[in-house]
Scaffold this motif. Structure first.
Motif, PDB file in Angstrom:
ATOM      1  N   GLU A   1      -6.643   3.262   9.433  1.00 22.23           N
ATOM      2  CA  GLU A   1      -7.274   1.993   9.092  1.00 22.23           C
ATOM      3  C   GLU A   1      -6.424   1.179   8.131  1.00 22.23           C
ATOM      4  OE1 GLU A   1     -12.001   2.276   8.945  1.00 22.23           O
ATOM      5  OE2 GLU A   1     -11.060   3.759   7.616  1.00 22.23           O
TER       6      GLU A   1
ATOM      7  N   ASP B   1       0.173  -1.741   2.245  1.00 18.80           N
ATOM      8  CA  ASP B   1      -0.972  -2.610   1.948  1.00 18.80           C
ATOM      9  C   ASP B   1      -0.535  -3.897   1.262  1.00 18.80           C
ATOM     10  OD1 ASP B   1      -2.573  -0.638   2.959  1.00 18.80           O
ATOM     11  OD2 ASP B   1      -3.348   0.034   1.020  1.00 18.80           O
TER      12      ASP B   1
ATOM     13  N   SER C   1      -8.987  12.522   4.798  1.00 21.33           N
ATOM     14  CA  SER C   1      -9.538  11.189   5.033  1.00 21.33           C
ATOM     15  C   SER C   1     -10.306  11.047   6.336  1.00 21.33           C
ATOM     16  CB  SER C   1      -8.415  10.143   5.002  1.00 21.33           C
ATOM     17  OG  SER C   1      -7.517  10.336   6.093  1.00 21.33           O
TER      18      SER C   1
ATOM     19  N   ARG D   1      -2.041  -1.630  10.336  1.00 22.74           N
ATOM     20  CA  ARG D   1      -2.594  -0.285  10.285  1.00 22.74           C
ATOM     21  C   ARG D   1      -1.494   0.766  10.264  1.00 22.74           C
ATOM     22  NH1 ARG D   1      -5.721  -2.766  14.481  1.00 22.74           N
ATOM     23  NH2 ARG D   1      -7.884  -3.148  13.818  1.00 22.74           N
TER      24      ARG D   1
ATOM     25  N   ASP E   1      -9.628  -3.438   7.913  1.00 19.64           N
ATOM     26  CA  ASP E   1     -10.591  -2.612   8.644  1.00 19.64           C
ATOM     27  C   ASP E   1     -11.662  -2.080   7.697  1.00 19.64           C
ATOM     28  OD1 ASP E   1      -9.280  -2.842  11.116  1.00 19.64           O
ATOM     29  OD2 ASP E   1      -7.989  -1.121  10.692  1.00 19.64           O
ATOM     30  N   VAL E   2     -11.216  -1.598   6.544  1.00 19.32           N
ATOM     31  CA  VAL E   2     -12.141  -1.044   5.559  1.00 19.32           C
ATOM     32  C   VAL E   2     -12.998  -2.155   4.959  1.00 19.32           C
ATOM     33  CG1 VAL E   2     -12.343   0.292   3.429  1.00 19.32           C
ATOM     34  CG2 VAL E   2     -10.522   0.826   5.061  1.00 19.32           C
TER      35      VAL E   2
ATOM     36  N   ASP F   1      -9.892   4.237  -2.375  1.00 14.48           N
ATOM     37  CA  ASP F   1      -9.511   3.019  -1.657  1.00 14.48           C
ATOM     38  C   ASP F   1     -10.707   2.149  -1.263  1.00 14.48           C
ATOM     39  OD1 ASP F   1      -6.740   3.636  -1.773  1.00 14.48           O
ATOM     40  OD2 ASP F   1      -6.465   2.717   0.203  1.00 14.48           O
ATOM     41  N   PRO F   2     -11.758   2.715  -0.663  1.00 15.45           N
ATOM     42  CA  PRO F   2     -12.908   1.873  -0.318  1.00 15.45           C
ATOM     43  C   PRO F   2     -13.503   1.139  -1.520  1.00 15.45           C
ATOM     44  CG  PRO F   2     -13.044   3.915   0.900  1.00 15.45           C
ATOM     45  CD  PRO F   2     -11.903   4.067  -0.077  1.00 15.45           C
TER      46      PRO F   2
ATOM     47  N   GLU G   1     -14.572   7.457   3.439  1.00 12.47           N
ATOM     48  CA  GLU G   1     -13.182   7.304   3.023  1.00 12.47           C
ATOM     49  C   GLU G   1     -12.388   6.493   4.049  1.00 12.47           C
ATOM     50  OE1 GLU G   1     -10.824   6.868   1.128  1.00 12.47           O
ATOM     51  OE2 GLU G   1     -10.113   8.822   0.411  1.00 12.47           O
ATOM     52  N   ARG G   2     -11.385   5.814   3.580  1.00 18.08           N
ATOM     53  CA  ARG G   2     -10.450   5.133   4.475  1.00 18.08           C
ATOM     54  C   ARG G   2      -9.658   6.192   5.242  1.00 18.08           C
ATOM     55  NH1 ARG G   2      -5.300   1.464   2.356  1.00 18.08           N
ATOM     56  NH2 ARG G   2      -4.408   0.979   4.412  1.00 18.08           N
TER      57      ARG G   2
END
Length: 273
Positions: free
Chosen positions: A189, A177, A76, A184, A193-194, A221-222, A155-156
């Motif tokens: 991140e 999450d 990542s 964080r 943040d992302v 994830d993004p 990527e995250r």
């Protein structure tokens, strides 16, 4: 995320705004050509674009199956992600090629000419490899102006405690999450943040291009987070012309904690807006 299983002083006069690049078929006289792809955009395509408050049409594509996917590794960090040994696995190349063919079919169904296509991609080896394969399928020059690498689509970063560790540790991140998307992981991140940098990326794309079909090639994830904030922005204010403020307003606990609902498989193509 790349688990295979699954935003009295003299006042200086501001500089003139740089107009967005208009794609052919968006109010210009674009060359009709003879490639069979240069018809005007369909009414459905234009109506969807207007309804979403966006200048462009968007699709998202998660990279094909990568070497880290095969090895079950979390890769990542930007430093590691750029390494060529972490590009696509052979199966991933096939997935990217198939995604390119599906995207080409979607363009034809919506009467979108190839000259209107823009591919925006993460700089990681696995995403740039995927974007290159798709560009080849579309017969678009990867090193040309229609393809754009964007660091904000990377990527995250999950932090040093997860980097190059087993992807089984993703469940720890997802649990965090859901509990608090603003917290964080150590050195990494959080979801917000992302979301912040993805919102910035979208605003930059909207500023630079107009009337284009934009394919965003990124990571698990993004892309989950991007879909979450764009869909929330459309639901909250579907005809808001001020996209920047609209998408920033979606960065709330209720929205961000649910990003896993938009999970994508490797090589999966999906219409965004």
């Amino acid at each position: 995320m790349d688990d295979e299983r699954v935003v009295s002083r003299t006042v200086a006069r501001p500089p003139p705004a740089i107009p967005p690049v208009k794609c052919a078929g968006d109010g210009d006289d674009g060359d009709d050509g003879d490639d069979g792809m240069r018809a005007p955009r369909s009414v459905d395509a234009m109506e969807m674009e207007a309804a979403s408050g966006l200048r462009n049409r968007y699709w998202v594509l998660r990279h094909g199956k990568s070497v880290p996917n095969e090895r079950g590794l979390v890769v990542s960090s930007l430093e590691n992600g750029l390494l060529p040994e972490y590009a696509l696995a052979s199966d991933g190349v096939d997935q990217a090629r198939m995604a390119g063919e599906l995207f080409l079919q979607a363009l034809k169904e919506n009467n979108i000419p190839l000259e209107n296509v823009r591919i925006c991609y993460s700089p990681f080896a696995r995403t740039s490899h995927t974007a290159r394969v798709v560009a080849s399928v579309l017969n678009i020059l990867f090193e040309g102006p229609q393809c754009k690498v964007m660091v904000d689509l990377r990527e995250r970063y999950f932090g040093p405690s997860f980097e190059l560790k087993s992807h089984d540790k993703y469940t720890e991140i997802w649990a965090l999450d859901e509990k608090d998307p603003f917290q964080r992981p150590e050195g990494g991140e959080c979801v917000d943040d992302v979301a912040s940098r993805l919102a910035k990326a979208m605003v930059n794309i909207e500023t630079e291009f107009q009337g284009c079909a934009v394919l965003i090639v990124s990571h698990g994830d993004p892309l989950q987070i991007l879909q979450t904030i764009v869909c929330a922005a459309k639901q909250e204010n579907p005809k808001n012309d001020e996209f920047s403020s609209s998408i920033q307003a979606t960065r709330t606990f209720a929205v961000l904690s649910q990003h896993r609902k938009f999970a994508l498989l490797t090589g999966e193509l999906r219409a965004l807006a």
